[in-house]
Design a protein around this motif. Structure first.
Motif, PDB file in Angstrom:
ATOM      1  N   LEU A   1       0.838  -1.202   0.000  1.00 29.87           N
ATOM      2  CA  LEU A   1       0.000   0.000   0.000  1.00 29.87           C
ATOM      3  C   LEU A   1       0.875   1.255   0.000  1.00 29.87           C
ATOM      4  N   ILE A   2       1.908   1.243   0.841  1.00 29.67           N
ATOM      5  CA  ILE A   2       2.825   2.388   0.938  1.00 29.67           C
ATOM      6  C   ILE A   2       3.555   2.583  -0.393  1.00 29.67           C
TER       7      ILE A   2
ATOM      8  N   GLY B   1       2.580   1.583  -3.370  1.00 23.79           N
ATOM      9  CA  GLY B   1       1.585   2.041  -4.347  1.00 23.79           C
ATOM     10  C   GLY B   1       1.324   3.524  -4.189  1.00 23.79           C
ATOM     11  N   LEU B   2       1.211   3.972  -2.953  1.00 17.68           N
ATOM     12  CA  LEU B   2       0.959   5.385  -2.644  1.00 17.68           C
ATOM     13  C   LEU B   2       2.126   6.242  -3.128  1.00 17.68           C
ATOM     14  N   ALA B   3       3.352   5.742  -2.853  1.00 23.24           N
ATOM     15  CA  ALA B   3       4.550   6.473  -3.260  1.00 23.24           C
ATOM     16  C   ALA B   3       4.588   6.622  -4.777  1.00 23.24           C
TER      17      ALA B   3
ATOM     18  N   GLY C   1       2.062   6.480  -6.813  1.00 24.38           N
ATOM     19  CA  GLY C   1       0.929   7.322  -7.184  1.00 24.38           C
ATOM     20  C   GLY C   1       1.291   8.786  -7.065  1.00 24.38           C
ATOM     21  N   ILE C   2       1.874   9.139  -5.933  1.00 26.14           N
ATOM     22  CA  ILE C   2       2.260  10.551  -5.697  1.00 26.14           C
ATOM     23  C   ILE C   2       3.312  10.975  -6.714  1.00 26.14           C
TER      24      ILE C   2
ATOM     25  N   TYR D   1       1.729  11.473 -10.043  1.00 22.48           N
ATOM     26  CA  TYR D   1       0.868  12.659 -10.037  1.00 22.48           C
ATOM     27  C   TYR D   1       1.712  13.927 -10.091  1.00 22.48           C
TER      28      TYR D   1
END
Ligand code: HEM
Length: 140
Positions: free
Chosen positions: A121-122, A124-126, A128-129, A132
């Motif tokens: 999850l972490i 994936g978030l990294a 994603g950011i 973006y």
């Protein structure tokens, strides 16, 4: 008083449960404490309530001194036939071990799943950011 190797059943011992004829069982041994009743520092009542059964726990729970324990010999009359003494109920934990084991297994599984999912999850978030911010950043 010697025991002469006599073995009594619990029902035989139970026939001596009065102030005039009082036997008690402590640690597999039978004691005729009739003559001691009046001299007992804890009173005769407590001893009389410990007749007709294995009085070991009653005797031990009071925390009798070594002097008290040494006095027992004087009143020894024989041994108890242990087969005639009911076995004490063993402590059974309220929840069965099976239920505890299943509970443990399911919480183990959740922990393992989280250990696997949280880093993903972490990550994936990294990503994603990063993605973006990269697309939004002005090109030079
Ligand atoms: C032959 C058997 C027994 C002997 C020789 C005996 C002896 C004694 C002695 C010498 C004491 C004075 C304190 C000490 O030295 O520990 C005492 C106190 C006492 N005993 Fe026993 N005892 C016998 C059986 C029992 C039994 C079966 C009970 C049942 C629960 C009992 C209950 C007590 C209590 C409650 C006290 C405390 C009295 C107080 O401090 O006010 N005893 N005993």
């Amino acid at each position: 008083m010697g025991g002469d190797g006599k073995v009594f059943t619990l029902s035989e011992v139970s026939q001596h449960s009065s102030a005039k004829d009082c036997w008690i069982v402590i640690d597999g041994k039978v004691y005729d404490v009739t003559k001691f009743l009046d001299d007992h520092p804890g009173g005769d009542e407590v001893i009389l309530t410990s007749t007709g059964k294995d009085a070991t726990d009653d005797f031990e729970d009071v925390g009798h001194s070594s002097t008290a324990k040494a006095m027992l010999d004087e009143y020894y009359v024989g041994d108890i036939d242990t087969a005639t003494v009911p076995v004490k109920a063993k402590f059974v934990p309220p929840t069965s071990t099976k239920a505890v084991a299943t509970q443990d297994k399911s919480s183990d599984f959740v922990i393992k799943l989280l250990q696997f999912l949280v880093p993903l999850l972490i990550l994936g978030l990294a990503f994603g950011i990063r993605y973006y911010t990269k697309t939004k950043a002005p090109s030079s």
